[in-house]
Design an enzyme around this catalytic site. Structure first.
Site, PDB file in Angstrom:
ATOM      1  N   GLN A 174     -19.522  -8.218  12.443  1.00 18.94           N
ATOM      2  CA  GLN A 174     -18.061  -8.363  12.241  1.00 18.94           C
ATOM      3  C   GLN A 174     -17.867  -8.084  10.994  1.00 18.94           C
ATOM      4  OE1 GLN A 174     -15.706  -9.663  14.013  1.00 18.94           O
ATOM      5  NE2 GLN A 174     -16.925 -10.281  15.829  1.00 18.94           N
ATOM      6  N   GLU A 191     -27.976  -7.037  25.667  1.00 16.59           N
ATOM      7  CA  GLU A 191     -27.559  -6.119  24.999  1.00 16.59           C
ATOM      8  C   GLU A 191     -27.717  -4.671  25.274  1.00 16.59           C
ATOM      9  OE1 GLU A 191     -25.657  -3.691  22.265  1.00 16.59           O
ATOM     10  OE2 GLU A 191     -25.027  -5.954  22.361  1.00 16.59           O
ATOM     11  N   ASP A 234     -19.244 -12.042  24.279  1.00 14.36           N
ATOM     12  CA  ASP A 234     -18.407 -11.338  23.276  1.00 14.36           C
ATOM     13  C   ASP A 234     -18.299  -9.852  23.767  1.00 14.36           C
ATOM     14  OD1 ASP A 234     -17.359 -10.320  20.898  1.00 14.36           O
ATOM     15  OD2 ASP A 234     -18.838 -10.860  19.514  1.00 14.36           O
ATOM     16  N   CYS A 239       0.872  -1.243  -0.099  1.00  7.51           N
ATOM     17  CA  CYS A 239       0.023  -0.010   0.042  1.00  7.51           C
ATOM     18  C   CYS A 239       0.980   1.069   0.052  1.00  7.51           C
ATOM     19  CB  CYS A 239      -0.910  -0.054   1.080  1.00  7.51           C
ATOM     20  SG  CYS A 239      -1.908   1.422   1.478  1.00  7.51           S
ATOM     21  N   CYS A 250      -0.872   6.402   6.960  1.00  5.06           N
ATOM     22  CA  CYS A 250      -2.168   6.033   7.385  1.00  5.06           C
ATOM     23  C   CYS A 250      -1.807   5.099   8.717  1.00  5.06           C
ATOM     24  CB  CYS A 250      -2.843   5.244   6.331  1.00  5.06           C
ATOM     25  SG  CYS A 250      -4.239   3.991   6.937  1.00  5.06           S
ATOM     26  N   CYS A 295      -3.178   0.131   9.164  1.00  5.64           N
ATOM     27  CA  CYS A 295      -2.395  -1.128   8.864  1.00  5.64           C
ATOM     28  C   CYS A 295      -1.037  -1.213   9.583  1.00  5.64           C
ATOM     29  CB  CYS A 295      -2.200  -1.451   7.546  1.00  5.64           C
ATOM     30  SG  CYS A 295      -3.551  -2.157   6.589  1.00  5.64           S
ATOM     31  N   CYS A 308      -8.317   2.215  -0.739  1.00  7.29           N
ATOM     32  CA  CYS A 308      -7.778   1.428   0.740  1.00  7.29           C
ATOM     33  C   CYS A 308      -7.800   0.112   0.082  1.00  7.29           C
ATOM     34  CB  CYS A 308      -8.959   1.558   1.682  1.00  7.29           C
ATOM     35  SG  CYS A 308      -8.443   0.424   3.235  1.00  7.29           S
ATOM     36  N   CYS A 351     -11.920  -9.855  21.222  1.00  7.37           N
ATOM     37  CA  CYS A 351     -11.125  -9.094  20.082  1.00  7.37           C
ATOM     38  C   CYS A 351      -9.950  -8.574  20.770  1.00  7.37           C
ATOM     39  CB  CYS A 351     -11.978  -8.019  19.547  1.00  7.37           C
ATOM     40  SG  CYS A 351     -12.598  -6.880  20.525  1.00  7.37           S
TER      41      CYS A 351
END
Length: 442
Positions: free
Chosen positions: A271, A324, A368, A81, A89, A92, A177, A395
């Site tokens: 997701q 939730e 989660d 990239c 950026c 990443c 991107c 995560c």
């Protein structure tokens, strides 16, 4: 008495040897004087010149970028990239590493967090130490998986779309991107003038082809008259209350998992990798092995992905309670799971709602939680419900390790752990840990 001025070290350069990877997308190095550097754009074992990006004489550590690679790692590649690299950026972290090396680095971070925060080796956590690539991400060298179905573009002062620089509000203007899913790229967000907008989020649902754009105006900004390259529904964020309102088209997108369609409204959580929901759902079901007639909790349940999968497997004699906090997500979950009369969805924070349910025992639990984890109070409450198995979807490996330690305090151990590379090119990784009660000696 005058305060002694603090001397900034930003811009200082050090020639260093790079040490191990650390959680957060950087590696650790030390200057000859012993000062700790957290260095981005480096790889373990390299000899580099690092330039300080944050830190002062009194700082415990400094943040830095690798600006010159004197002795490269065999795992290094040229970042594909053009917007990746020092000062560019911040999206990443590992564009400069081979895909296999990226997954090894993520595995090393998980192992380090488990040992440091939970006192577990990979073997003790039932993990073989590997991070599995997502289905379809085994691409030829040099190709980048186009996986990101949701991209939030920042808008600069001139109305150009881009992405934030690392730990900065500055915008790196881009024309494309590389990790964006085709459905996002085809909208052509980067080509248009977004004057008066603070951000533009583009969503391309992988299961249905639905496309959606969510506009966040600057204070007093009017919506732009933009013709996008593909049909799309448009929503806007209200600057006063932060609510999301429909401008035209559907207020939701449709996603698919477990042979079921899920409505996700107002830019709600789903997701991001197109294979992630199915991958995680299968990992959770394989770990829990739901049985007919069992009862289950689905905490931080979003629009009902895991609740639906469990309900399908426990049958008409089973029951599932989902909790939730998001109002729109609860509405969507109730809509998505309307075919299951034995599923109930409650709105509110888990730590507040769960004690009010009066539930004292349950067969299965799936949680989660957000990046910060569930926390000691919630974990201890859950451990007291006597579930035969608990599935923890994480995560963040640090939060997972902390919560595993809290479960251990109340008699639960990790049976298996699986890790998935659902965020290629970044430092993020998803884990599914299956916990069960420690068997007491007779």
């Amino acid at each position: 008495m005058q305060n002694t001025p603090v001397s900034s070290l930003v811009g200082e350069e050090y020639e260093v040897e790079v040490g191990p990877v650390a959680h957060g997308g950087h590696c650790i190095a030390r200057t000859e004087a012993g000062r700790v550097l957290f260095v981005r754009h480096a790889l373990p074992g390299e000899r580099i010149v690092a330039r300080v990006t944050e830190g002062e004489e009194t700082s415990r550590f400094l943040r830095a970028d690798a600006i010159t690679i004197l002795d490269p790692s065999k795992d290094r590649v040229e970042a594909p990239c053009p917007f990746a690299g020092p000062g560019k950026c911040g999206g990443c972290d590992w564009q400069h590493a081979k895909p296999g090396a990226q997954r090894r680095l993520k595995g090393e971070v998980i192992a380090e967090q488990l040992l440091r925060l939970a006192g577990l080796t990979p073997e003790e956590a039932g993990w073989d130490g590997t991070v599995m690539p997502a289905e379809g991400d085994k691409l030829p060298q040099g190709e980048v998986p186009q996986w990101r179905t949701r991209v939030q573009y920042a808008i600069d002062a001139d109305g150009n779309a881009g992405l934030r620089k690392h730990r900065s509000h500055e915008v790196e203007v881009i024309d494309h991107c590389m990790i964006a899913a085709p459905g996002v790229s085809e909208l052509g967000i980067e080509k248009h003038d977004w004057e008066n907008m603070a951000s533009v989020e583009a969503i391309a649902a992988s299961g249905s082809g639905d496309r959606q754009v969510i506009l966040t105006p600057k204070p007093g900004g009017r919506l732009p008259l933009v013709e996008l390259d593909k049909p799309v529904s448009v929503l806007r964020v209200d600057e006063k209350d932060g609510g999301v309102h429909r401008v035209h088209g559907r207020a939701f997108v449709r996603e698919r998992a477990d042979d079921r369609t899920y409505r996700v409204g107002n830019g709600g959580f789903w997701q991001v990798h197109p294979k992630a929901a199915q991958t995680l759902m299968l990992a959770v079901m394989q770990g829990l092995t739901p049985r007919k007639g069992e009862t289950a909790l689905d905490l931080y349940c979003g629009v009902g992905l895991f609740a639906g999968a469990i309900a399908d497997r426990v049958g008409d004699q089973g029951a599932v309670l989902g909790i939730e906090s998001g109002k729109r997500a609860v509405e969507d979950a109730r809509h998505n799971l309307a075919a299951f009369p034995r599923v109930r969805i409650e709105q509110g924070k888990v730590e507040s709602v769960l004690p009010r349910t009066g539930i004292t025992e349950v067969d299965l639990i799936v949680l989660d939680p957000p990046r910060a984890g569930a926390g000691k109070q919630t974990v201890h409450h859950l451990a007291g419900l006597g579930a035969r198995r608990i599935a923890y979807v994480a995560c963040d490996p640090a939060a997972l390790a902390r919560d595993i330690a809290y479960f251990a305090e109340r008699g639960y151990k990790v049976r298996t752990l699986r890790a998935f590379d659902l965020f290629p090119m970044t430092h993020h990784v998803e884990c599914v840990a299956i916990l069960e009660p420690v068997k007491k000696d007779a």
